[in-house]
Write a protein that holds these residues in place. Structure first.
Motif, PDB file in Angstrom:
ATOM      1  N   PRO A 146       0.823  -1.212   0.000  1.00 23.73           N
ATOM      2  CA  PRO A 146       0.000   0.000   0.000  1.00 23.73           C
ATOM      3  C   PRO A 146       0.861   1.268   0.000  1.00 23.73           C
ATOM      4  CG  PRO A 146      -0.777  -1.591   1.631  1.00 23.73           C
ATOM      5  CD  PRO A 146       0.531  -2.110   1.126  1.00 23.73           C
ATOM      6  N   ALA A 147       0.420   2.261  -0.784  1.00 23.64           N
ATOM      7  CA  ALA A 147       1.191   3.501  -0.922  1.00 23.64           C
ATOM      8  C   ALA A 147       1.311   4.237   0.409  1.00 23.64           C
ATOM      9  CB  ALA A 147       0.530   4.392  -1.971  1.00 23.64           C
ATOM     10  N   GLU A 151       6.415   2.144   5.928  1.00 19.28           N
ATOM     11  CA  GLU A 151       7.206   1.306   6.835  1.00 19.28           C
ATOM     12  C   GLU A 151       7.314  -0.129   6.306  1.00 19.28           C
ATOM     13  OE1 GLU A 151       4.300   2.699   7.441  1.00 19.28           O
ATOM     14  OE2 GLU A 151       2.934   1.294   8.422  1.00 19.28           O
ATOM     15  N   ILE A 152       6.279  -0.582   5.584  1.00 14.85           N
ATOM     16  CA  ILE A 152       6.350  -1.931   4.993  1.00 14.85           C
ATOM     17  C   ILE A 152       7.359  -1.923   3.839  1.00 14.85           C
ATOM     18  CG2 ILE A 152       5.079  -3.748   3.779  1.00 14.85           C
ATOM     19  CD1 ILE A 152       2.587  -2.947   5.296  1.00 14.85           C
ATOM     20  N   ALA A 153       7.331  -0.861   3.043  1.00 19.34           N
ATOM     21  CA  ALA A 153       8.285  -0.761   1.929  1.00 19.34           C
ATOM     22  C   ALA A 153       9.719  -0.720   2.462  1.00 19.34           C
ATOM     23  CB  ALA A 153       7.983   0.486   1.099  1.00 19.34           C
ATOM     24  N   VAL A 154       9.930   0.056   3.528  1.00 25.39           N
ATOM     25  CA  VAL A 154      11.280   0.171   4.109  1.00 25.39           C
ATOM     26  C   VAL A 154      11.763  -1.195   4.600  1.00 25.39           C
ATOM     27  CG1 VAL A 154      12.575   1.117   6.063  1.00 25.39           C
ATOM     28  CG2 VAL A 154      11.066   2.615   4.738  1.00 25.39           C
ATOM     29  N   ALA A 155      10.902  -1.893   5.354  1.00 28.61           N
ATOM     30  CA  ALA A 155      11.319  -3.189   5.910  1.00 28.61           C
ATOM     31  C   ALA A 155      11.552  -4.209   4.799  1.00 28.61           C
ATOM     32  CB  ALA A 155      10.256  -3.698   6.892  1.00 28.61           C
ATOM     33  N   THR A 156      10.758  -4.128   3.744  1.00 28.09           N
ATOM     34  CA  THR A 156      10.925  -5.058   2.613  1.00 28.09           C
ATOM     35  C   THR A 156      12.261  -4.799   1.921  1.00 28.09           C
ATOM     36  OG1 THR A 156       8.520  -5.052   2.303  1.00 28.09           O
ATOM     37  CG2 THR A 156       9.848  -5.917   0.491  1.00 28.09           C
ATOM     38  N   ALA A 157      12.561  -3.535   1.687  1.00 28.92           N
ATOM     39  CA  ALA A 157      13.836  -3.191   1.028  1.00 28.92           C
ATOM     40  C   ALA A 157      15.019  -3.596   1.910  1.00 28.92           C
ATOM     41  CB  ALA A 157      13.882  -1.691   0.726  1.00 28.92           C
ATOM     42  N   MET A 158      14.885  -3.361   3.225  1.00 29.33           N
ATOM     43  CA  MET A 158      15.973  -3.762   4.142  1.00 29.33           C
ATOM     44  C   MET A 158      16.182  -5.276   4.098  1.00 29.33           C
ATOM     45  SD  MET A 158      15.072  -1.303   7.379  1.00 29.33           S
ATOM     46  CE  MET A 158      16.146  -2.134   8.520  1.00 29.33           C
ATOM     47  N   ARG A 186      12.140   8.448  -0.288  1.00 26.69           N
ATOM     48  CA  ARG A 186      13.080   9.035   0.679  1.00 26.69           C
ATOM     49  C   ARG A 186      13.310   8.085   1.859  1.00 26.69           C
ATOM     50  NH1 ARG A 186      10.259  13.606   1.066  1.00 26.69           N
ATOM     51  NH2 ARG A 186      10.978  14.451  -0.907  1.00 26.69           N
ATOM     52  N   ARG A 187      12.217   7.522   2.343  1.00 23.79           N
ATOM     53  CA  ARG A 187      12.334   6.654   3.531  1.00 23.79           C
ATOM     54  C   ARG A 187      13.065   5.360   3.214  1.00 23.79           C
ATOM     55  NH1 ARG A 187       6.799   7.861   6.829  1.00 23.79           N
ATOM     56  NH2 ARG A 187       7.553   6.146   8.107  1.00 23.79           N
ATOM     57  N   VAL A 188      12.824   4.812   2.027  1.00 18.96           N
ATOM     58  CA  VAL A 188      13.557   3.597   1.634  1.00 18.96           C
ATOM     59  C   VAL A 188      15.037   3.938   1.442  1.00 18.96           C
ATOM     60  CG1 VAL A 188      13.843   1.896  -0.231  1.00 18.96           C
ATOM     61  CG2 VAL A 188      11.556   2.417   0.627  1.00 18.96           C
TER      62      VAL A 188
END
Ligand code: 1GP
Length: 244
Positions: A146-147, A151-158, A186-188
């Motif tokens: 979800p856009a 925080e989900i995108a960040v954790a996935t990228a990490m 930016r957050r990722v």
């Protein structure tokens, strides 16, 4: 010879990749496009799509003959493998939970890629919701992140970085009405050290500037250039300005 990844991981420079969907270019359009590319070269040509019926090697060969740029496969499925390309973004769709797109197709592709001897860039591919269903969402049978859940995108990228992937690709989907938002980029960007690729829905130089400024190291543009190939020069001018 330096690999394309050596260039990409030099994060002091912004890069611009042009995506060619073989189904959307006939010989005349491809000729026109290579003219623009040769006058204003992007850094990389990607060839592929969620669903293509036109054999990918014909387009890859035409681009290799018509330009001096590296041509990489951007595979939507297993039919899109060819040893005519210089390399492949070996996409693992880490935003999804479909094993075929996480590892299954990769097992089937590995012996072919080994034989082809092309450069392989292991890529954590993350589909981000953009308000509309996209071909990649339907064809991969996965749900986008979800856009409004950065925080989900960040954790996935990490997690992708911890797993040893070499780059992260934030994707809004080809033809998306809007690109991945600057806040999520930016957050990722802040939490990974890998090169960050952003694509999908980048239709204008203003949007590209925002995406670069948010932290993208390389942008990928397809649809906007199908509609107006002259825009290649504007995207190149922006990249050159940011790199000067
Ligand atoms: C698609 O990110 C690429 O996978 C490019 O998207 O066609 O919307 O530019 P567009």
């Amino acid at each position: 010879m330096n690999s394309f990844y050596d260039k990409l991981r030099d994060r002091s420079k912004k890069r611009f990749a042009l995506l060619v969907d073989p189904d959307n270019y006939d010989d005349r359009l491809l000729n026109e496009l290579t003219g623009h590319i040769n006058r204003n070269p992007p850094d990389l040509l990607l060839v592929g799509g969620s669903m293509t019926s036109h054999p990918i090697e014909i387009t890859v060969t035409a681009l290799k003959l018509g330009t001096k740029l590296p041509v990489f496969i951007f595979p939507g499925n297993l039919f899109q493998l060819t040893d005519r390309a210089d390399g492949i973004l070996f996409l693992s769709m880490i935003s999804g939970r479909n094993p075929a797109f996480l590892i299954g197709n990769h097992v089937l592709a590995a012996p072919h890629l080994d034989r082809a001897g092309i450069e392989i860039i292991p890529t954590g591919y993350m589909l981000i919701e953009n308000g509309h269903a996209t071909s990649v969402e339907y064809m991969s049978n996965t749900r986008p992140i979800p856009a409004n859940k950065p925080e989900i995108a960040v954790a996935t990228a990490m997690a992708g970085e911890m797993l040893g992937l070499k780059t992260i690709y934030l994707e809004a989907g080809s033809g998306a009405a809007r690109s991945v938002g600057p806040d999520m980029i930016r957050r990722v960007r802040k939490r990974i050290s890998l090169p960050l690729i952003v694509g999908g829905g980048i239709r204008s130089v203003e949007c590209a500037r925002e995406v670069y400024n948010a932290g993208a190291d390389m942008i990928v543009v397809g649809t906007a250039l199908e509609q107006d190939p002259e825009l290649v020069s504007s995207f190149c001018a922006l990249r050159n300005e940011l790199n000067s």
